[in-house]
Scaffold this motif. Structure first.
Motif, PDB file in Angstrom:
ATOM      1  N   CYS A   1       0.850  -1.195   0.000  1.00 13.37           N
ATOM      2  CA  CYS A   1       0.000   0.000   0.000  1.00 13.37           C
ATOM      3  C   CYS A   1       0.889   1.249   0.000  1.00 13.37           C
ATOM      4  O   CYS A   1       1.919   1.269   0.664  1.00 13.37           O
ATOM      5  CB  CYS A   1      -0.866  -0.016   1.260  1.00 13.37           C
ATOM      6  SG  CYS A   1      -1.958   1.410   1.420  1.00 13.37           S
TER       7      CYS A   1
ATOM      8  N   GLU B   1       0.324   3.950   1.483  1.00 14.08           N
ATOM      9  CA  GLU B   1       0.345   4.520   2.834  1.00 14.08           C
ATOM     10  C   GLU B   1       1.455   3.838   3.630  1.00 14.08           C
ATOM     11  O   GLU B   1       1.455   2.615   3.786  1.00 14.08           O
ATOM     12  CB  GLU B   1      -0.999   4.280   3.542  1.00 14.08           C
ATOM     13  CG  GLU B   1      -2.136   5.138   3.049  1.00 14.08           C
ATOM     14  CD  GLU B   1      -2.000   6.605   3.456  1.00 14.08           C
ATOM     15  OE1 GLU B   1      -1.487   6.872   4.561  1.00 14.08           O
ATOM     16  OE2 GLU B   1      -2.392   7.462   2.644  1.00 14.08           O
TER      17      GLU B   1
ATOM     18  N   CYS C   1       0.520   1.356   6.653  1.00 12.07           N
ATOM     19  CA  CYS C   1      -0.578   0.419   6.435  1.00 12.07           C
ATOM     20  C   CYS C   1      -0.290  -0.898   7.170  1.00 12.07           C
ATOM     21  O   CYS C   1       0.717  -1.557   6.917  1.00 12.07           O
ATOM     22  CB  CYS C   1      -0.764   0.153   4.941  1.00 12.07           C
ATOM     23  SG  CYS C   1      -2.203  -0.845   4.575  1.00 12.07           S
TER      24      CYS C   1
ATOM     25  N   CYS D   1      -6.158  -1.425  -1.567  1.00 12.83           N
ATOM     26  CA  CYS D   1      -6.134  -1.538  -0.111  1.00 12.83           C
ATOM     27  C   CYS D   1      -7.537  -1.258   0.429  1.00 12.83           C
ATOM     28  O   CYS D   1      -8.084  -0.185   0.187  1.00 12.83           O
ATOM     29  CB  CYS D   1      -5.135  -0.540   0.493  1.00 12.83           C
ATOM     30  SG  CYS D   1      -5.158  -0.565   2.304  1.00 12.83           S
TER      31      CYS D   1
ATOM     32  N   HIS E   1      -7.359   1.945   2.883  1.00 11.41           N
ATOM     33  CA  HIS E   1      -6.991   3.265   2.383  1.00 11.41           C
ATOM     34  C   HIS E   1      -7.552   3.574   1.003  1.00 11.41           C
ATOM     35  O   HIS E   1      -7.406   4.686   0.507  1.00 11.41           O
ATOM     36  CB  HIS E   1      -5.456   3.401   2.376  1.00 11.41           C
ATOM     37  CG  HIS E   1      -4.864   3.260   3.753  1.00 11.41           C
ATOM     38  ND1 HIS E   1      -4.094   2.171   4.135  1.00 11.41           N
ATOM     39  CD2 HIS E   1      -4.985   4.044   4.850  1.00 11.41           C
ATOM     40  CE1 HIS E   1      -3.749   2.313   5.419  1.00 11.41           C
ATOM     41  NE2 HIS E   1      -4.269   3.431   5.870  1.00 11.41           N
TER      42      HIS E   1
HETATM   43 ZN    ZN Z   1      -3.378   0.531   3.060  1.00 10.21          ZN
END
Ligand code: ZN
Length: 378
Positions: free
Chosen positions: A183, A185, A188, A222, A225
């Motif tokens: 991901c 992010e 994550c 994801c 997210h």
């Molecule tokens: Zn994520």
């Protein structure tokens, strides 16, 4: 009381996983915590997950059966939970033991679909039955946790029966699970970099089994997210093994290329400890570290590391003439093979090993005698 509740929550935590190789059912945690009729208590209680997990273990006849819990983000700050419970859910979320989502939607069904797992829910999902044909068509795939004589019991919403039905990942699931995903992010918990999403966990929890991405946008995304995931390579070969003692599956575990697992009476940290399930004689015979499993070139290899030797029953045959003994030797595990540490104490591939006896005494609630008594004697 507070101390006992913490111990129960710790016991429940041991039954949480987002690893496709270990999960045995999918739940929506925000739904389960509000089954107030299970114990007649507060509007929301995390302990109800323990009752549902107990029911799953009993009805599968499988000790330590784990659930894949999908959690709406709102539960992390739900005022109906105690502050301790909220803190615990946040820890589970940070450790990637549960999957946190901004909107749950039909994610419970999607996970069940991709992994071939049963859903434990009181919802009937009438509106999406055409998309998930098994909801109406397969007995044991949708089971409602309801109040039973002792805690919770699972009732099939379709087709009757009391046994949750577990299949294999569907073709789309098998395809996405063959790869590792990252991901964008950085923090994550479920799709962290390099497949090391579980690097902060104790070795025995670090299975490396990434959860399935959501496929609702048509490509792996994801679920938390909402961002497209990057394919970072093939998922390293891994195999789920199961320990069966006296006919009951006691524990499932995953062996992967970089994490061999030792099984024995009381192996070092990270190993599978059998002591608690063994008879006096078996405890004397089985070494602290008895047999080591590792993944080599896509095959599971068992190596005897014991004092008394490790038996192999090819194809699971109980014919004594076919039984072999490893003395510090190795054996590549074929699908039906049973590794025998002592008569009645077996390890084999989880796919082919099933319980052959009922699970009598088990409860994640056992750590809270007063609490479980209150629930059970309601
Ligand atoms: Zn994520």
């Amino acid at each position: 009381m507070r101390f006992e509740v913490s111990k129960v929550l710790d016991a429940i935590e041991q039954r949480l996983t987002t690893d496709p190789a270990l999960a045995r059912a999918v739940v929506d945690l925000a739904e389960v915590v509000r089954y107030a009729d299970l114990d007649g208590g507060r509007p929301a209680s995390l302990l109800r997950l323990g009752l549902v997990v107990d029911a799953l273990a009993t009805q599968l006849a499988e000790d330590n059966a784990a659930v894949y819990a999908v959690v709406h983000r709102g539960l992390l700050s739900d005022a109906d939970l105690t502050s301790n419970e909220r803190m615990v859910v946040r820890r589970w979320a940070d450790d990637g033991l549960v999957e946190v989502l901004p909107t749950v939607g039909d994610r419970v069904l999607e996970v069940a679909d991709l992994l071939g797992l049963p859903v434990l829910s009181r919802l009937r999902f009438e509106g999406v039955r055409d998309r998930y044909g098994w909801l109406a068509g397969q007995a044991g795939r949708l089971m409602a946790p309801v109040a039973g004589k002792t805690g919770a019991t699972l009732v099939a919403q379709v087709g009757g029966g009391a046994i949750p039905s577990i299949g294999s990942p569907d073709p789309v699931g098998a395809k996405v699970l063959a790869r590792l995903w990252r991901c964008p992010e950085t923090n994550c918990a479920n799709f962290g970099g390099g497949g090391g999403a579980f690097a902060d966990l104790a070795p025995e929890r670090r299975t490396g089994g990434q959860p399935p991405p959501t496929m609702h946008t048509g490509s792996p995304t994801c679920p938390r997210h909402g961002k497209p995931l990057t394919d970072i390579g093939a998922r390293p070969p891994a195999e789920a093994l199961a320990v069966r003692v006296s006919g009951v599956i006691r524990r499932r575990f995953v062996v992967s290329e970089d994490s061999p697992v030792v099984v024995g009476r009381a192996p070092e940290t990270g190993g599978i400890m059998l002591g608690q399930w063994l008879s006096e004689e078996a405890r004397r015979w089985i070494s602290r570290s008895h047999v080591r499993f590792e993944m080599r070139g896509g095959e599971v290899v068992a190596q005897d590391v014991s004092t008394n030797g490790t038996g192999v029953r090819p194809g699971g045959s109980m014919d004594e003439a076919e039984r072999m003994t490893l003395k510090h030797q190795t054996r590549v595990l074929s699908p039906g093979d049973l590794i025998e540490l002592y008569p009645g104490v077996h390890v084999g591939k989880a796919k082919t090993l099933t319980s052959a006896a009922p699970l009598n005494t088990v409860s994640v609630m056992a750590e809270a005698p007063t609490l479980s008594m209150r629930i059970l004697e309601r």
